[in-house]
Design a protein around this motif. Structure first.
Motif, PDB file in Angstrom:
ATOM      1  N   ASP A 429      -4.588  20.480  -4.041  1.00  0.00           N
ATOM      2  CA  ASP A 429      -3.853  21.053  -5.145  1.00  0.00           C
ATOM      3  C   ASP A 429      -2.595  21.736  -4.798  1.00  0.00           C
ATOM      4  O   ASP A 429      -1.515  21.921  -5.658  1.00  0.00           O
ATOM      5  CB  ASP A 429      -5.054  21.717  -5.626  1.00  0.00           C
ATOM      6  CG  ASP A 429      -4.768  22.625  -7.088  1.00  0.00           C
ATOM      7  OD1 ASP A 429      -4.184  21.863  -7.804  1.00  0.00           O
ATOM      8  OD2 ASP A 429      -4.873  23.805  -7.072  1.00  0.00           O
ATOM      9  N   VAL A 430      -2.732  22.871  -3.893  1.00  0.00           N
ATOM     10  CA  VAL A 430      -1.549  23.901  -3.509  1.00  0.00           C
ATOM     11  C   VAL A 430      -0.678  23.092  -3.037  1.00  0.00           C
ATOM     12  O   VAL A 430       0.601  23.403  -3.311  1.00  0.00           O
ATOM     13  CB  VAL A 430      -2.027  24.916  -2.741  1.00  0.00           C
ATOM     14  CG1 VAL A 430      -0.958  25.486  -1.938  1.00  0.00           C
ATOM     15  CG2 VAL A 430      -2.768  25.674  -2.883  1.00  0.00           C
ATOM     16  N   MET A 431      -0.612  21.853  -2.327  1.00  0.00           N
ATOM     17  CA  MET A 431       0.501  21.158  -1.731  1.00  0.00           C
ATOM     18  C   MET A 431       1.435  20.470  -2.971  1.00  0.00           C
ATOM     19  O   MET A 431       2.536  20.158  -2.949  1.00  0.00           O
ATOM     20  CB  MET A 431       0.129  20.346  -0.767  1.00  0.00           C
ATOM     21  CG  MET A 431      -0.357  20.615   0.522  1.00  0.00           C
ATOM     22  SD  MET A 431       0.758  21.850   1.242  1.00  0.00           S
ATOM     23  CE  MET A 431       1.878  20.833   1.975  1.00  0.00           C
ATOM     24  N   ARG A 432       0.691  20.077  -4.204  1.00  0.00           N
ATOM     25  CA  ARG A 432       1.267  19.774  -5.253  1.00  0.00           C
ATOM     26  C   ARG A 432       2.063  20.674  -5.905  1.00  0.00           C
ATOM     27  O   ARG A 432       2.877  20.348  -6.881  1.00  0.00           O
ATOM     28  CB  ARG A 432       0.217  18.872  -6.188  1.00  0.00           C
ATOM     29  CG  ARG A 432      -0.310  17.574  -5.741  1.00  0.00           C
ATOM     30  CD  ARG A 432      -1.249  16.873  -6.398  1.00  0.00           C
ATOM     31  NE  ARG A 432      -1.515  15.746  -5.832  1.00  0.00           N
ATOM     32  CZ  ARG A 432      -2.826  15.672  -5.405  1.00  0.00           C
ATOM     33  NH1 ARG A 432      -3.506  16.512  -5.584  1.00  0.00           N
ATOM     34  NH2 ARG A 432      -3.290  14.517  -4.671  1.00  0.00           N
ATOM     35  N   LYS A 433       1.551  21.838  -5.838  1.00  0.00           N
ATOM     36  CA  LYS A 433       2.185  22.898  -6.593  1.00  0.00           C
ATOM     37  C   LYS A 433       3.294  23.760  -5.682  1.00  0.00           C
ATOM     38  O   LYS A 433       3.867  24.832  -6.306  1.00  0.00           O
ATOM     39  CB  LYS A 433       1.007  24.177  -7.047  1.00  0.00           C
ATOM     40  CG  LYS A 433      -0.053  23.643  -8.007  1.00  0.00           C
ATOM     41  CD  LYS A 433      -0.920  24.416  -8.347  1.00  0.00           C
ATOM     42  CE  LYS A 433      -1.722  24.197  -9.354  1.00  0.00           C
ATOM     43  NZ  LYS A 433      -3.305  25.046  -9.589  1.00  0.00           N
ATOM     44  N   VAL A 434       3.796  23.157  -4.870  1.00  0.00           N
ATOM     45  CA  VAL A 434       4.915  23.681  -4.069  1.00  0.00           C
ATOM     46  C   VAL A 434       6.177  23.268  -4.901  1.00  0.00           C
ATOM     47  O   VAL A 434       6.623  22.095  -5.222  1.00  0.00           O
ATOM     48  CB  VAL A 434       5.028  22.981  -2.517  1.00  0.00           C
ATOM     49  CG1 VAL A 434       6.284  23.517  -2.166  1.00  0.00           C
ATOM     50  CG2 VAL A 434       3.947  23.458  -1.809  1.00  0.00           C
ATOM     51  N   THR A 435       6.937  24.353  -5.450  1.00  0.00           N
ATOM     52  CA  THR A 435       8.026  24.016  -6.489  1.00  0.00           C
ATOM     53  C   THR A 435       9.220  24.429  -5.933  1.00  0.00           C
ATOM     54  O   THR A 435      10.347  23.942  -6.470  1.00  0.00           O
ATOM     55  CB  THR A 435       7.595  24.854  -7.758  1.00  0.00           C
ATOM     56  OG1 THR A 435       7.190  26.170  -7.516  1.00  0.00           O
ATOM     57  CG2 THR A 435       6.441  24.351  -8.559  1.00  0.00           C
ATOM     58  N   MET A 436       9.216  25.085  -4.811  1.00  0.00           N
ATOM     59  CA  MET A 436      10.492  25.387  -4.085  1.00  0.00           C
ATOM     60  C   MET A 436      10.479  25.597  -2.642  1.00  0.00           C
ATOM     61  O   MET A 436       9.367  25.940  -2.348  1.00  0.00           O
ATOM     62  CB  MET A 436      11.147  26.797  -4.615  1.00  0.00           C
ATOM     63  CG  MET A 436      11.666  26.637  -6.067  1.00  0.00           C
ATOM     64  SD  MET A 436      12.347  28.395  -6.757  1.00  0.00           S
ATOM     65  CE  MET A 436      14.105  28.385  -6.220  1.00  0.00           C
ATOM     66  N   LEU A 437      11.325  25.080  -2.038  1.00  0.00           N
ATOM     67  CA  LEU A 437      11.268  25.118  -0.656  1.00  0.00           C
ATOM     68  C   LEU A 437      12.501  25.546   0.105  1.00  0.00           C
ATOM     69  O   LEU A 437      13.581  25.053  -0.287  1.00  0.00           O
ATOM     70  CB  LEU A 437      10.897  23.732  -0.054  1.00  0.00           C
ATOM     71  CG  LEU A 437      10.001  23.351   1.140  1.00  0.00           C
ATOM     72  CD1 LEU A 437       8.906  24.308   1.318  1.00  0.00           C
ATOM     73  CD2 LEU A 437       9.884  21.989   1.448  1.00  0.00           C
ATOM     74  N   GLY A 438      12.446  26.606   0.907  1.00  0.00           N
ATOM     75  CA  GLY A 438      13.569  27.405   1.188  1.00  0.00           C
ATOM     76  C   GLY A 438      14.170  26.266   2.563  1.00  0.00           C
ATOM     77  O   GLY A 438      13.568  25.515   2.861  1.00  0.00           O
TER      78      GLY A 438
END
Lengths: 480, 460
Positions: A429-438
């Motif tokens: 669930d959390v991995m699908r909610k990654v909306t930005m990555l530095g």
């Protein structure tokens, strides 16, 4: 290896084990049948130095030595170990392990072959060769620096742990591999006190390296970091309770990845279909921003190995590519089940334990966003900077990890420090909610130890700044 | 193991201890303490009716603590060859030169050391344990797992069933004049079935049993069935709304809370100031319903022992009496640091070092039954498992992941997962308003069920 501590089973040791002897012993292990057998000789020397209240109060040296023998038949494993290298003891262990296959047919003789291994942990100053006084001086520097940094620091302790693990692996698949695995860890922890209010801070690091680690990561730098954290947390306020946007700082936050997806991608759980990622190869299991690798080849990394404890050399294996699940971490047993090559993830705590698929250095690779822009995009949330550890239920991916240094984000700015708090969620669930990555990927300085089924192994983690659109924050302030 | 074989082992380990102590004294140590351990263990695991692992081994190792004046060092080896033993002594002596004189260092006062005549009989050793062979253990484990799998068709998979047994003995010899041997046995069984929600989300549950005596281990079929029941009741677990409400900890979850208390009354945490209970002796640290005793003298209990890690006679310590903090747990070093006496709580690690540990650290049971505790809770959270490491001993701040059940109208309602529970440990102990009578001494840190009047639950 230094001459002072020499593995007795080394070629010039007191009880050398060469290919011929190993082949003979594998023959004993497989005398009753079995599909596979391996021998794991280990000689490990550990040192610990503890500096407390301005004194080197404790110093210790620990030597463990032994052989573990494993025999497999189908999914069944027989395992035995001994701490003596006398031939009678070795054969007794091999015979005990062989019981699992009793009644079977003796297996054809094994022919071992050694091959050159990579050198992923070059060491300039092997720590066991460095004088004790030099180590004491390094700890003293950390102690002095922490005390001098701030008058509110009331307790300082510093520690240095060193290990040299000499292993010899011989398997019925033909591997005959030697490796010498150094490991150094330096740490400082402090307690700050003001008006009866106390807080702690800590900093540590290391890897498969020698004492040269402390030239680039000085005792003073670790002391300053521990002090910074304790002082910052003195003003910590109650954390909010509920679902919030969370931004993870680069580096140590990789522990979230380790818990949220890493364990679920260990092949044994998937072979047994007890992981939430079982039968999910090829499926989208994370946001398209996410590419996750397990990289056992990182130079001098805490989780790095030239060879795993089953004789295989790991490389950088892609587990998730742009959100799609592409592979599991395999040991020899699971690889056979899945019909793939072992990935070099077969690791064990010591000769007293059988190997399992384990992580090495697990990394979430860079995205494209500017880290500052990520923080600016959050109206109200939590900035997670340091973690104390985490845990996952691999059957469904539910995980928690505890934040030891976190801040509130208000209107795109990092503001008040928050009291220690847990983040809880579900891995997929959390991995699908990654909306930005530095674009600022960092590998954690080597401190992490991973536990599975009672066995601990050193691992590395790493990630860039990550924004997750919703995670449950376990604070005490309702409606926060 | 027969009586004479047991005797033979104790003599052998004590003699090895004598030898190491003599060598260290010869080398210049002013104090030398050797602990020699020997153990045999067997672990078996079965999965879906088939053997998955049979592990058998014996091991022996020596740990040594030396002092040269007030400089202290420790060493350990499992290499018991002549060269290995010489190395052990040489390492400790060399490291002692490196460590710095600590004015508080030293062994216990010789007058306090216990003698054989002082040692109670605690019945920690089951001579029948060795009759549990690998074949017999596999049979029991297969039956236990089968009982879980057959219990209900919704049990669709299994992480297996495991049985472990351990037989161990250890000798402690010190230059201060202590010479003692103790031994013990322990057997445990755990069953881990799996079920699945309608949407495919897997749920794992477990149940386990453990005892020092083989004949006292719970019936394997009942352990398997209970594991199945515990797994099935997790079906459909969901998050609940964030709220403040009463929380009941079941004995397994309660034990974890007790473990945190143990770490905060440890004398080492006190002199290091890394406990929120610094300066709290004689004050109320918990509700009057709370009495916590560290008792090494319980017959056949898992944490029982005849003498502590420094050779002092074991004694029962009331740590918290009706809410008031009566004592910290101390070894002789922490005692000297804090100007108090050792509580005989020294624990000698396998690596030779001395720390402070608990024996049977137990929240004393109350009068209420578990069901009565539940019945007087109209709405609350019933916690069966906790996850993560969210505890700061320095401040007492506590926040951990939790799963269990929603309590509705005094009964267990739907399963709950993915929430956290938070409250400072100081307040948590003060808010305990019910302690049940369902204590089971399976582990050395043990608790009955208890209720906390209000905690913050973070969920949706």
């Amino acid at each position: 290896m230094t001459s002072r501590y020499q593995a007795p089973f080394a070629p010039d040791g007191s009880a050398p084990i060469d290919r011929a002897l190993a082949e003979k012993l594998l023959g004993v292990a497989l005398a009753q049948g079995g599909d596979y057998a391996d021998l794991f000789f280990e000689y490990a020397v550990n040192g610990s130095y503890g500096y407390d209240e301005g004194l080197l109060k404790s110093a210790g040296r620990y030597v463990t030595m032994g052989l573990g023998v494993r025999v497999m038949l189908g999914d069944a494993t027989g395992y035995a170990y001994v701490e003596s290298l006398e031939w009678d003891a070795l054969t007794h262990a091999a015979r005990t392990a062989s019981q699992i296959a009793r009644g079977g047919k003796s297996v054809a003789p094994v022919s071992l072959e050694s091959r050159a291994l990579p050198t992923r942990y070059p060491v300039v100053q092997p720590s066991l060769d460095v004088e004790g006084l030099t180590k004491r001086a390094l700890l003293e520097r950390a102690d002095k620096a922490a005390r001098a940094a701030d008058a509110r620091i009331v307790k300082v302790s510093a520690s240095l742990n060193e290990e040299l693990r000499e292993i010899l692996v011989a398997t019925s698949a033909g591997h005959f591999a030697w490796d010498s695995q150094p490991l150094v860890r330096f740490g400082v922890s402090v307690i700050a006190e003001v008006n009866g209010k106390r807080q702690s801070g800590s900093s540590g690091g290391g890897g498969r390296t020698g004492m040269e680690y402390l030239e680039t990561h000085t005792p003073e730098a670790h002391a300053a970091e521990a002090v910074r954290q304790a002082i910052a947390m003195l003003d910590a306020r109650e954390a909010p309770a509920g679902e919030l946007e969370v931004v993870l700082a680069p580096g140590d936050s990789g522990i979230l990845l380790h818990e949220a997806v890493g364990h679920g991608l260990e092949a044994d759980f998937n072979r047994k279909k007890t992981s939430n990622y079982a039968d999910a190869i090829g499926q989208q299991v994370a946001s398209e921003l996410c590419t996750v690798v397990d990289d056992g080849s990182l130079l001098s990394g805490r989780g790095t190995i030239n060879v795993d404890d089953e004789g295989e050399t790991p490389t950088s294996a892609t587990l998730i590519e742009r959100g799609r699940l592409v592979g599991y971490m395999q040991d020899q047993h699971s690889a056979k089940f899945f019909g793939v090559r072992p990935t070099g993830n077969g690791r064990r705590e010591s000769f007293r334990s059988h190997p399992m698929p384990r992580m090495t250095n697990t990394l979430l690779l860079n995205g494209e966003s500017d880290p500052e822009e990520i923080v600016r995009s959050v109206k109200r949330g939590v900035y997670a900077r340091k973690f104390g550890g985490g845990q996952v239920d691999i059957t469904n991916g539910d995980f928690v990890f505890s934040l030891t240094e976190g801040y509130l984000i208000e209107d795109g700015r990092i503001t008040a420090p928050l009291k220690g708090v847990n983040l809880i969620g579900n891995g997929p669930d959390v991995m699908r909610k990654v909306t930005m990555l530095g674009n600022d990927m960092a590998v954690s300085d080597g401190i992490w130890t991973c536990g599975k089924d009672g066995q601990s192994v050193p691992v590395g983690v790493g990630c860039p700044t990550v924004k997750i659109s919703a995670v449950t924050v376990g604070g005490t302030e309702l409606g926060g | 193991m027969t009586q004479s074989k047991q005797q033979g082992r104790s003599d052998e380990l004590l003699r090895l201890g004598d030898e190491i102590v003599a060598r260290a004294l010869e080398g210049g140590a002013s104090v030398a303490e050797a602990s020699v351990r020997e153990g045999e263990h067997l672990s078996v695991k079965v999965r879906l009716g088939k053997p998955e692992l049979v592990e058998e081994a014996g091991s022996r190792a020596v740990g040594l603590r030396v002092m040269v004046g007030q400089q202290v060092a420790v060493s350990y080896t499992s290499d018991l060859t002549e060269a290995g033993r010489a190395r052990l002594v040489e390492d400790a002596l060399e490291l002692a030169q490196l460590s710095e004189p600590d004015p508080f260092a030293g062994g216990p006062e010789p007058a306090l050391l216990s003698r054989e005549a002082d040692w109670p009989v605690l019945d920690t050793y089951d001579p029948e344990m060795g009759t549990l062979t690998a074949d017999r253990a596999l049979e029991l484990a297969i039956r236990a797992e089968k009982a879980a799998l057959d219990y209900d068709p919704r049990i669709i998979n299994s992480e297996g069933a495991s049985i472990s047994r351990a037989v161990g003995g250890s000798a402690l010899v010190t230059s201060g004049g202590f010479r003692g041997y103790s031994d013990g046995t322990y057997v445990s069984l755990v069953v881990n079935p799996l079920t699945e929600d309608a949407d495919g989300k897997k749920r794992r549950g477990y149940h386990w049993a453990a005892r020092r005596f083989l004949s006292e281990l719970d019936d394997e079929v009942e352990v398997g069935r209970e594991a199945a029941r515990r797994t099935l009741r997790k079906l459909g677990a969901k998050k609940i709304e964030s709220a403040e409400m009463p929380v009941i900890f079941d004995p397994d979850a309660g034990r974890a809370i007790l473990g945190l208390v143990a770490s905060c009354v440890n004398g080492g945490s006190i002199w290091r100031k890394s406990s929120y209970l610094v300066d709290r002796l004689g004050t109320a640290v918990a509700s009057p319903l709370v009495t916590i005793v560290d008792d090494p003298l319980i017959n056949r209990a898992p944490g029982s022992r005849r003498f502590d890690g420094e050779g002092l006679a074991s004694r029962r310590n009331v740590v918290v009496a009706a809410g008031q903090l009566e004592t910290y747990l101390l070894d002789s070093y922490a005692g000297r640091k804090l100007g108090m006496s050792s509580t005989a709580s020294a624990s000698r690690g396998s690596s030779g070092g001395v720390g402070i540990g608990t024996t049977n650290f137990v929240l004393q049971p109350g009068q209420e039954t578990h069901d009565e505790l539940l019945a007087r809770t109209p709405r609350g959270l019933y916690v069966t498992e906790m996850m993560g490491f969210g505890f700061n001993a320095v401040t007492g701040d506590f926040s951990r992941g939790a799963s269990g059940f929603l309590i509705e109208d005094g009964a267990l309602g739907h399963a709950v997962s993915e929430v956290t529970i938070s409250l400072n440990l100081d307040q948590l102990l003060q808010r305990i308003d019910g302690v049940a009578n369902d204590l089971d001494l399976r582990t050395s840190v043990a608790s009955p069920s208890f209720r906390v009047s209000a905690m913050t639950i973070a969920g949706r």
